[in-house]
Design a protein around this motif. Sequence first.
Motif, PDB file in Angstrom:
ATOM      1  N   ASP A   1      -8.841  -7.570   8.926  1.00 48.77           N
ATOM      2  CA  ASP A   1      -8.720  -8.195   7.654  1.00 48.77           C
ATOM      3  C   ASP A   1      -8.078  -9.735   7.900  1.00 48.77           C
ATOM      4  OD1 ASP A   1      -9.439  -6.166   6.262  1.00 48.77           O
ATOM      5  OD2 ASP A   1      -7.407  -5.612   5.285  1.00 48.77           O
TER       6      ASP A   1
ATOM      7  N   PRO B   1      -2.943   3.897  13.295  1.00 45.96           N
ATOM      8  CA  PRO B   1      -3.948   3.313  13.817  1.00 45.96           C
ATOM      9  C   PRO B   1      -4.901   2.758  12.757  1.00 45.96           C
ATOM     10  CG  PRO B   1      -3.570   5.609  15.059  1.00 45.96           C
ATOM     11  CD  PRO B   1      -2.711   5.521  13.811  1.00 45.96           C
ATOM     12  N   GLU B   2      -5.253   3.439  11.949  1.00 43.83           N
ATOM     13  CA  GLU B   2      -6.266   3.199  10.663  1.00 43.83           C
ATOM     14  C   GLU B   2      -5.711   1.787  10.076  1.00 43.83           C
ATOM     15  OE1 GLU B   2      -7.678   2.110   7.095  1.00 43.83           O
ATOM     16  OE2 GLU B   2      -5.799   3.407   7.153  1.00 43.83           O
ATOM     17  N   ILE B   3      -4.277   1.879   9.667  1.00 45.59           N
ATOM     18  CA  ILE B   3      -3.847   0.857   8.862  1.00 45.59           C
ATOM     19  C   ILE B   3      -3.638  -0.391   9.973  1.00 45.59           C
ATOM     20  CG2 ILE B   3      -1.738   0.061   7.719  1.00 45.59           C
ATOM     21  CD1 ILE B   3      -1.369   3.027   6.799  1.00 45.59           C
TER      22      ILE B   3
ATOM     23  N   TYR C   1       0.877   5.449   0.025  1.00 49.91           N
ATOM     24  CA  TYR C   1       0.228   6.808   0.308  1.00 49.91           C
ATOM     25  C   TYR C   1       0.835   7.813   0.194  1.00 49.91           C
ATOM     26  CZ  TYR C   1      -2.593   3.441   3.118  1.00 49.91           C
ATOM     27  OH  TYR C   1      -3.376   2.347   3.551  1.00 49.91           O
TER      28      TYR C   1
ATOM     29  N   ASN D   1      -1.325   6.845   8.337  1.00 50.09           N
ATOM     30  CA  ASN D   1      -2.336   6.887   9.428  1.00 50.09           C
ATOM     31  C   ASN D   1      -2.220   5.326   9.987  1.00 50.09           C
ATOM     32  OD1 ASN D   1      -4.421   6.667  11.117  1.00 50.09           O
ATOM     33  ND2 ASN D   1      -6.086   7.789   9.964  1.00 50.09           N
TER      34      ASN D   1
ATOM     35  N   GLU E   1       0.927  -0.962   0.122  1.00 56.11           N
ATOM     36  CA  GLU E   1       0.073  -0.079   0.047  1.00 56.11           C
ATOM     37  C   GLU E   1       0.859   1.244  -0.205  1.00 56.11           C
ATOM     38  OE1 GLU E   1      -2.756  -0.227   3.318  1.00 56.11           O
ATOM     39  OE2 GLU E   1      -3.323  -2.065   2.836  1.00 56.11           O
TER      40      GLU E   1
ATOM     41  N   THR F   1      -5.218  -1.420  12.505  1.00 57.21           N
ATOM     42  CA  THR F   1      -6.496  -1.753  12.933  1.00 57.21           C
ATOM     43  C   THR F   1      -7.279  -2.469  11.592  1.00 57.21           C
ATOM     44  OG1 THR F   1      -6.966  -0.063  14.692  1.00 57.21           O
ATOM     45  CG2 THR F   1      -8.869  -1.047  13.811  1.00 57.21           C
ATOM     46  N   ARG F   2      -7.133  -1.991  10.558  1.00 54.57           N
ATOM     47  CA  ARG F   2      -7.737  -2.589   9.175  1.00 54.57           C
ATOM     48  C   ARG F   2      -6.841  -3.925   8.914  1.00 54.57           C
ATOM     49  NH1 ARG F   2      -5.832  -1.731   4.391  1.00 54.57           N
ATOM     50  NH2 ARG F   2      -5.065   0.150   5.113  1.00 54.57           N
ATOM     51  N   TRP F   3      -5.669  -3.995   8.964  1.00 54.02           N
ATOM     52  CA  TRP F   3      -5.100  -4.917   8.790  1.00 54.02           C
ATOM     53  C   TRP F   3      -5.468  -6.213   9.712  1.00 54.02           C
ATOM     54  CZ3 TRP F   3       0.577  -3.245   8.067  1.00 54.02           C
ATOM     55  CH2 TRP F   3       0.725  -2.687   6.678  1.00 54.02           C
TER      56      TRP F   3
END
Length: 148
Positions: free
Chosen positions: A21, A12-14, A5, A10, A3, A16-18
Motif C-alpha cells: 500500500d 505475513p499478509e498484513i 480482527y 495473519n 484494523e 505485506t499488504r501494508w
Amino acid sequence: MVELYEGSLNVPEILTRWYADEAEHNYGAYIPFVGTVREEDGIEGLSFDVYEPILTAWFEAWVAKATPMGATLKMAHSRGDVLVHESSYIAAVFSPKRRVALETIEKFVEDFKASAPIWKYDLKNGARLYAAERSTPISGAGLLGSNA
C-alpha cells in the motif's frame, strides 16, 4: 486506520499488504512492531475486548501527530481469543526519515500499552480470567478504567 480482527492476526499478509500500500510513497523507513502472546503463568492464550470508539479517537490523535512529520501509521489488533505464540497486535510507521520512524514507533507502542481501551483476559484451563495484574488502567476513563 485501525484494523480489528477476530482472533489472531495473519502477520505475513498484513505486513505485506501494508508494504504494498505504501511502496510508491517514497518512504525511506518502514518499521513494524509485532506483538506476540507469550507463554507465561500456564496460560493457553489471551482474549481481548476492544472499545472501538475510544480506540479510533486515540489512533486518530496519533495520526494527527505523525502527519506533520511526514509519517504514516498503521495498526491492527485482535478481538477475542489469541493463543500462545500467535500475534494480537501489529503497528507500523512509514516515514521519509528513519529517525522519525524509530522515535515514533517507540512512543506509539508505549502509549498504546498505557492508553488504548483494550482489556486483556487470560485463557487458562478453559476459563477467561481478567488479567488485572498485567493491565494498565486508562487515565480519566472512570468505569472503563477497570474491568474488575
